[in-house]
Design a protein around this motif. Structure first.
Motif, PDB file in Angstrom:
ATOM      1  N   LYS A 170     114.912  34.968  75.410  1.00 29.55           N
ATOM      2  CA  LYS A 170     113.747  35.335  74.609  1.00 29.55           C
ATOM      3  C   LYS A 170     113.370  34.189  73.670  1.00 29.55           C
ATOM      4  O   LYS A 170     114.228  33.531  73.096  1.00 29.55           O
ATOM      5  N   ARG A 171     112.077  33.984  73.495  1.00 28.75           N
ATOM      6  CA  ARG A 171     111.582  32.949  72.589  1.00 28.75           C
ATOM      7  C   ARG A 171     111.724  33.425  71.149  1.00 28.75           C
ATOM      8  O   ARG A 171     111.336  34.526  70.802  1.00 28.75           O
ATOM      9  N   TYR A 172     112.292  32.610  70.298  1.00 23.68           N
ATOM     10  CA  TYR A 172     112.501  32.922  68.885  1.00 23.68           C
ATOM     11  C   TYR A 172     111.182  32.710  68.150  1.00 23.68           C
ATOM     12  O   TYR A 172     110.662  31.600  68.091  1.00 23.68           O
ATOM     13  N   THR A 173     110.621  33.778  67.595  1.00 23.42           N
ATOM     14  CA  THR A 173     109.300  33.711  66.978  1.00 23.42           C
ATOM     15  C   THR A 173     109.380  33.458  65.478  1.00 23.42           C
ATOM     16  O   THR A 173     110.441  33.646  64.856  1.00 23.42           O
ATOM     17  N   ILE A 174     108.257  33.091  64.907  1.00 23.73           N
ATOM     18  CA  ILE A 174     108.192  32.882  63.464  1.00 23.73           C
ATOM     19  C   ILE A 174     108.483  34.183  62.723  1.00 23.73           C
ATOM     20  O   ILE A 174     109.116  34.179  61.671  1.00 23.73           O
ATOM     21  N   THR A 175     108.050  35.314  63.273  1.00 26.22           N
ATOM     22  CA  THR A 175     108.323  36.608  62.638  1.00 26.22           C
ATOM     23  C   THR A 175     109.826  36.870  62.593  1.00 26.22           C
ATOM     24  O   THR A 175     110.367  37.285  61.566  1.00 26.22           O
ATOM     25  N   GLU A 176     110.517  36.612  63.690  1.00 22.98           N
ATOM     26  CA  GLU A 176     111.968  36.805  63.720  1.00 22.98           C
ATOM     27  C   GLU A 176     112.666  35.860  62.744  1.00 22.98           C
ATOM     28  O   GLU A 176     113.579  36.271  62.019  1.00 22.98           O
TER      29      GLU A 176
ATOM     30  N   ASN B 235     109.514  21.300  67.833  1.00 20.46           N
ATOM     31  CA  ASN B 235     109.302  20.928  69.234  1.00 20.46           C
ATOM     32  C   ASN B 235     108.353  21.889  69.956  1.00 20.46           C
ATOM     33  O   ASN B 235     108.382  21.981  71.175  1.00 20.46           O
ATOM     34  N   ARG B 236     107.510  22.585  69.229  1.00 17.24           N
ATOM     35  CA  ARG B 236     106.530  23.473  69.853  1.00 17.24           C
ATOM     36  C   ARG B 236     105.145  22.848  69.769  1.00 17.24           C
ATOM     37  O   ARG B 236     104.733  22.390  68.706  1.00 17.24           O
ATOM     38  N   PRO B 237     104.433  22.860  70.881  1.00 21.76           N
ATOM     39  CA  PRO B 237     103.100  22.238  70.906  1.00 21.76           C
ATOM     40  C   PRO B 237     102.024  23.155  70.309  1.00 21.76           C
ATOM     41  O   PRO B 237     102.282  24.299  69.930  1.00 21.76           O
ATOM     42  N   ASN B 238     100.822  22.627  70.251  1.00 16.71           N
ATOM     43  CA  ASN B 238      99.615  23.395  69.917  1.00 16.71           C
ATOM     44  C   ASN B 238      99.647  24.011  68.520  1.00 16.71           C
ATOM     45  O   ASN B 238      99.372  25.183  68.331  1.00 16.71           O
ATOM     46  N   ASN B 239      99.957  23.219  67.526  1.00 16.86           N
ATOM     47  CA  ASN B 239      99.887  23.660  66.133  1.00 16.86           C
ATOM     48  C   ASN B 239     100.661  24.955  65.884  1.00 16.86           C
ATOM     49  O   ASN B 239     100.069  25.983  65.556  1.00 16.86           O
ATOM     50  N   PRO B 240     101.973  24.924  66.019  1.00 20.50           N
ATOM     51  CA  PRO B 240     102.759  26.140  65.803  1.00 20.50           C
ATOM     52  C   PRO B 240     102.633  26.612  64.352  1.00 20.50           C
ATOM     53  O   PRO B 240     102.310  25.824  63.456  1.00 20.50           O
ATOM     54  N   PRO B 241     102.898  27.881  64.114  1.00 23.05           N
ATOM     55  CA  PRO B 241     102.818  28.395  62.755  1.00 23.05           C
ATOM     56  C   PRO B 241     103.861  27.739  61.852  1.00 23.05           C
ATOM     57  O   PRO B 241     104.898  27.260  62.320  1.00 23.05           O
ATOM     58  N   VAL B 242     103.555  27.724  60.556  1.00 25.82           N
ATOM     59  CA  VAL B 242     104.418  27.091  59.570  1.00 25.82           C
ATOM     60  C   VAL B 242     105.060  28.181  58.703  1.00 25.82           C
ATOM     61  O   VAL B 242     104.355  28.917  58.022  1.00 25.82           O
TER      62      VAL B 242
END
Length: 186
Positions: A2-8, A172-179
């Protein structure tokens, strides 16, 4: 995997500050993920959730009802920049923000730099010493960069004697990942 999200990520950091009897704010309820997270962390405490969209309030209410924790949350149809109308100064243990637009909602209805900075200012007044304020700052496409750049510039000027501000990034995430940003009141 699973991809680790900014919310997590934000919730993992924020979890350290959750107290059963605390007062917490979800300043942008959206689809209710953070509201539910906060409500599950407070058994005798309270959560106040803000959003300007009735759709977000309704969806979140249903989510909380389904989880059996609706009574722990006051949902408010109002802008987060008005949060001090609902709490006393230095009374809040933690505040969560997600800046951008409601996923699955109208992309034209998004947070804006001016009201978001005002909301952060209000949040800093509302926080207890030792409290935390978290921000997930989305940019790119519909939400643009003006809000992100404005918030980050504002945060550089916040009094370092009163607040610790930590800005992270998904490197290392493309396309302006959230901060992700965290503010801790001294």
């Amino acid at each position: 995997m699973k991809r680790y999200t900014i919310t997590e990520y934000t919730q993992d950091v924020f979890r350290k500050w959750l107290k059963e009897d605390g007062l917490y704010i979800d300043a942008t309820v959206g689809n209710g993920h953070d509201t539910e997270f906060l409500c599950k962390g407070v058994e005798s405490g309270k959560v106040i959730g803000f959003d300007v969209q009735q759709l977000a309030i309704d969806h979140t209410a249903k989510r909380l009802e389904k989880a059996g924790i609706r009574a722990r949350c006051q949902l408010v149809l109002d802008g987060h920049e008005h949060l001090m109308k609902y709490v006393e100064p230095e009374s809040v243990d933690g505040i969560m923000f997600n800046f951008g637009y409601l996923p699955g909602g109208d992309h034209q209805c998004a947070t804006r730099k001016e009201t978001s900075i005002k909301a952060i200012e209000e949040g800093l007044r509302a926080l207890k010493p030792g409290g935390i304020l978290s921000m997930c700052i989305y940019s790119g496409q519909d939400t643009g960069f003006e809000e992100k750049d404005g918030i980050l510039e504002y945060l550089k000027e916040v009094d370092q004697k009163k607040f610790v501000i930590i800005k992270s990034e998904f490197y290392n995430r493309p396309n302006n990942p959230p901060v992700p940003v965290f503010v801790i009141k001294q």
